[in-house]
Design an enzyme around this catalytic site. Structure first.
Site, PDB file in Angstrom:
ATOM      1  N   HIS A 190       0.851  -1.355  -0.034  1.00 37.15           N
ATOM      2  CA  HIS A 190      -0.054   0.141   0.013  1.00 37.15           C
ATOM      3  C   HIS A 190       1.102   1.275  -0.052  1.00 37.15           C
ATOM      4  CE1 HIS A 190      -3.736  -2.440   1.589  1.00 37.15           C
ATOM      5  NE2 HIS A 190      -3.868  -2.213   0.175  1.00 37.15           N
ATOM      6  N   GLU A 206       1.556   3.991   3.037  1.00 29.43           N
ATOM      7  CA  GLU A 206       1.828   3.287   4.228  1.00 29.43           C
ATOM      8  C   GLU A 206       3.584   3.673   4.449  1.00 29.43           C
ATOM      9  OE1 GLU A 206      -0.292  -0.333   4.528  1.00 29.43           O
ATOM     10  OE2 GLU A 206      -2.085   0.807   4.071  1.00 29.43           O
ATOM     11  N   ASN A 209      -3.928  -5.361  -2.591  1.00 28.97           N
ATOM     12  CA  ASN A 209      -4.243  -6.275  -1.472  1.00 28.97           C
ATOM     13  C   ASN A 209      -5.553  -6.799  -1.453  1.00 28.97           C
ATOM     14  OD1 ASN A 209      -2.706  -7.805   0.748  1.00 28.97           O
ATOM     15  ND2 ASN A 209      -3.846  -6.632   2.159  1.00 28.97           N
ATOM     16  N   HIS A 244       2.393  -3.134   6.594  1.00 26.98           N
ATOM     17  CA  HIS A 244       1.243  -2.358   6.416  1.00 26.98           C
ATOM     18  C   HIS A 244       1.316  -1.142   7.540  1.00 26.98           C
ATOM     19  CE1 HIS A 244      -1.230  -4.498   3.238  1.00 26.98           C
ATOM     20  NE2 HIS A 244      -0.389  -5.360   3.450  1.00 26.98           N
ATOM     21  N   GLU A 264       0.168  -4.437  10.876  1.00 27.21           N
ATOM     22  CA  GLU A 264       0.099  -3.042  10.838  1.00 27.21           C
ATOM     23  C   GLU A 264       0.609  -2.320  11.913  1.00 27.21           C
ATOM     24  OE1 GLU A 264      -2.435  -1.735   8.603  1.00 27.21           O
ATOM     25  OE2 GLU A 264      -3.714  -3.439   8.110  1.00 27.21           O
TER      26      GLU A 264
HETATM   27  O1  0X9 Z   1      -7.307  -3.839   4.395  1.00 28.43           O
HETATM   28  C1  0X9 Z   1      -5.919  -4.360   4.134  1.00 28.43           C
HETATM   29  O2  0X9 Z   1      -5.620  -4.321   3.136  1.00 28.43           O
HETATM   30  C2  0X9 Z   1      -4.930  -4.159   5.280  1.00 28.43           C
HETATM   31  N1  0X9 Z   1      -5.351  -2.897   6.082  1.00 28.43           N
HETATM   32  S1  0X9 Z   1      -4.757  -1.332   5.664  1.00 28.43           S
HETATM   33  O3  0X9 Z   1      -5.216  -0.664   6.661  1.00 28.43           O
HETATM   34  N2  0X9 Z   1      -3.253  -1.427   5.591  1.00 28.43           N
HETATM   35  O4  0X9 Z   1      -5.164  -1.465   4.181  1.00 28.43           O
HETATM   36  C3  0X9 Z   1      -5.471  -5.264   6.170  1.00 28.43           C
HETATM   37  C4  0X9 Z   1      -5.285  -6.717   5.446  1.00 28.43           C
HETATM   38  C5  0X9 Z   1      -5.289  -7.793   6.173  1.00 28.43           C
HETATM   39  N3  0X9 Z   1      -5.520  -9.237   5.604  1.00 28.43           N
HETATM   40  C6  0X9 Z   1      -6.407  -9.314   4.796  1.00 28.43           C
HETATM   41  N4  0X9 Z   1      -7.515  -9.076   4.878  1.00 28.43           N
HETATM   42  N5  0X9 Z   1      -6.343 -10.709   3.957  1.00 28.43           N
HETATM   43 ZN    ZN Z   2      -2.216  -1.533   4.145  1.00 28.25          ZN
END
Ligand code: 0X9
Ligand code: ZN
Length: 414
Positions: A178, A181, A247, A300, A375
Site C-alpha cells: 500500500h 503506508e 491487497n 502495512h 499493521e
Molecule cells: O485492508 C487491508 O488491506 C489491510 N489494512 S490496511 O489498512 N493496511 O489497508 C489489512 C489486510 C489484512 N489481510 C487480509 N484481509 N487478508
Molecule cells: Zn495496507
C-alpha cells in the site's frame, strides 16, 4: 534536434500531472453504537470519495474516515439525522501534510547508496541501497528482481544468507504494497541494515535465509511522493480511475468479501485476480520458493495489529493456536522496548473481512503455514504520515519483534 528535445520537454511538462492537494479534506471519527449505525458506515466504504483510514469493524470501535469538501455537508447532515456523534480529527488534511513535507525536506541527508532512518527514502534511493549492499557483501547478500511494476520499475528483493545448502528455512518479508503506508519500507530497510551490516546479528542468517522486498508497489509509492500523498493503490490506468488495491487482487477467494468492483474505490479488487504485475511478481516468487518459505510477513500501517489469515472468512485457520501464540511472543518482544502493544488475531475477526490479500494467498495457495500482516503504528495526527522522527523508534521496536519471529522459525525448522 535542439527543438525536438525542447518540444519533448514541453510535452512532458504539459502531460505531467499537477500534485493533488487535500485542501478542506476533513478526517472524521465516529463510534458506531448500534447495528444500524455500523451498517450505515459499512455501506459508505463502497462509496468513491470516502477514504476509510480505520474501517468499521465492530460496535464501539472507532471508525476514521477522510471526506472531501463537496460531500461533507451531506455527510454531517446524515450523521446528525441518525443522531450519530462524530468528531473532526483533522480539519484540513492539506495543512498537516504540508507541515510534515516541509519537516522532511529539511531532514534529508543520506549519501548515495546508504540508508537513512531520518527521512522517507525514495524508490531510487532504496534500489541504490540494496545494490550497494549486494555489491559490498556478495557472499551474504544477493539482489533479485522479482518482476516489474506497471510503469516498469524493478521490484527488487534482497536475499540474505550466511549458510550453505538449499534446504534452509526462509522468511519472506515485504513492505509497501500500500503506497501511502510510508512507515513500512523503513522497517524492511532496517531489517536489511541490521542483518547484513551489523555483525553482531550474523547469527540471524546462519540457520535461516531471508528475502526482503522493501517496496512492492513502487509506482504507487513514487506517486505518493510526487502527486498524491495518500495514494493507496497501484497506478494501472483503468477506464474510469487509476489503480487497483493490490491487497484485494490475489487469487484466493478473490472478491468474496470486503473488496469492490468499482474502479474508483480505494479497495478496487481489479478487473480480475492477478491483473496487476506487482501481485503477479509476488505470486510467482511465492510459488517458486514455497517449499522453503516458512514465514511470510507483510508490513502495512496503521493500527498496531498482528493479523493472520483468514481475511476472507471469520473461520479460524487450523493452526490458529500456533499463529496466536507466536503473535504473543512477538508482541512481548516489541512491548519490552518502549511499551508499544499490538492486538493479535485473524484479519476478519480483529479488523474486517477483506478477501484477496497477500497473506491469505501465501497461506492458502502457496502453503506458507505462518503468515502475518503487520499493521505498524500510525503517527502524527495523520495516521499514514508518522513524522520522520518516529521512523527510528518504530523500526527499532519492530526489529525486536522480527527477531522473535526468527527465533521461532530457527527452533522449529532449522
Ligand atoms: O485492508 C487491508 O488491506 C489491510 N489494512 S490496511 O489498512 N493496511 O489497508 C489489512 C489486510 C489484512 N489481510 C487480509 N484481509 N487478508
Ligand atoms: Zn495496507
Amino acid at each position: 534536434m535542439k527543438f525536438l528535445v525542447f518540444g519533448l520537454v514541453c510535452l512532458g511538462l504539459a502531460l505531467a500531472e499537477e500534485p493533488f492537494h487535500y485542501d478542506g479534506y476533513k478526517v472524521y471519527q465516529i463510534v458506531p453504537r448500534t447495528e444500524e449505525e455500523a451498517y450505515y458506515l459499512k455501506a459508505l466504504t463502497e462509496e468513491p470519495g470516502f477514504d476509510f483510514w480505520a474501517y468499521p469493524r465492530a460496535l464501539n470501535a472507532t471508525v476514521t474516515v477522510m471526506v472531501p469538501p463537496d460531500v461533507q455537508v451531506g455527510f454531517e447532515n446524515d450523521l446528525e439525522a441518525k443522531n450519530m456523534h462524530f468528531e473532526v480529527l483533522i480539519n484540513d488534511v492539506e495543512s498537516t501534510i504540508r507541515d510534515e513535507d516541509t519537516r522532511q525536506r529539511m531532514s534529508r541527508s543520506a549519501a548515495r547508496g546508504s540508508v537513512s532512518f531520518t527521512y522517507y527514502m525514495r524508490y531510487n534511493e532504496i534500489v541504490s541501497y540494496l545494490t550497494t549492499i549486494a555489491d559490498t557483501y556478495p557472499s551474504i547478500a544477493r539482489l533479485i528482481v522479482i518482476g516489474h511494476s506497471y510503469e516498469g520499475r524493478a521490484i527488487v528483493a534482497l536475499r540474505i544468507s550466511r549458510g550453505t545448502g538449499s534446504n534452509r528455512p526462509e522468511i519472506l518479508v515485504d513492505a509497501g504494497i500500500h503506497a501511502r503506508e510510508w512507515i513500512a519500507p523503513p522497517v524492511a530497510l532496517y531489517l536489511i541494515n541490521q542483518l547484513v551490516e551489523n555483525t553482531a546479528n550474523a547469527y540471524l542468517s546462519q540457520d535461516v535465509d531471508w528475502v526482503i522486498i522493501p517496496s512492492l508497489n513502487p509506482d504507487g509509492y513514487e506517486y505518493t511522493h510526487t502527486n498524491t500523498r495518500l495514494w493507496r493503490k497501484t497506478r494501472t490506468p483503468n477506464t474510469l480511475c487509476y489503480g487497483v488495491d493490490p491487497n484485494r487482487n490475489f487469487d484466493y477467494y478473490w472478491m468474496v468479501a470486503g473488496a469492490s468492483s468499482s474502479q474508483c474505490s480505494e479497495i478496487y479488487a481489479g478487473p480480475r485476480a492477478f491483473s496487476e504485475s506487482e501481485t503477479q511478481a509476488l505470486r510467482d516468487y511465492l510459488h517458486a520458493n514455497s517449499q522453503r518459505i516458512k514465514l511470510y510477513l507483510t508490513f502495512h500501517s496503521y493500527g498496531n495489529y498482528l493479523l493472520y489469515p483468514w481475511g476472507y472468512t471469520s473461520a479460524l485457520p487450523a493452526n490458529n493456536e500456533e499463529l496466536y501464540a507466536l503473535g504473543v511472543r512477538v508482541n512481548d518482544a516489541i512491548r519490552a522496548v518502549a511499551g508499544t502493544t499490538y492486538s493479535i488475531g485473524t484479519s476478519t475477526n480483529l479488523l474486517y473481512a477483506a478477501a484477496g490479500g497477500s497473506d491469505d494467498y501465501a497461506k492458502g495457495a502457496a502453503g506458507v503455514e505462518l503468515a502475518y500482516c503487520i499493521e505498524l503504528p500510525g503517527g502524527g495526527n495523520v495516521g499514514f504520515n508518522p513524522p520522520a522522527t518516529s521512523i527510528w523508534p518504530i523500526v527499532q521496536e519492530t526489529w525486536e519483534g522480527i527477531k522473535a519471529y526468527h527465533d521461532y522459525i530457527r527452533d522449529k525448522y532449522a
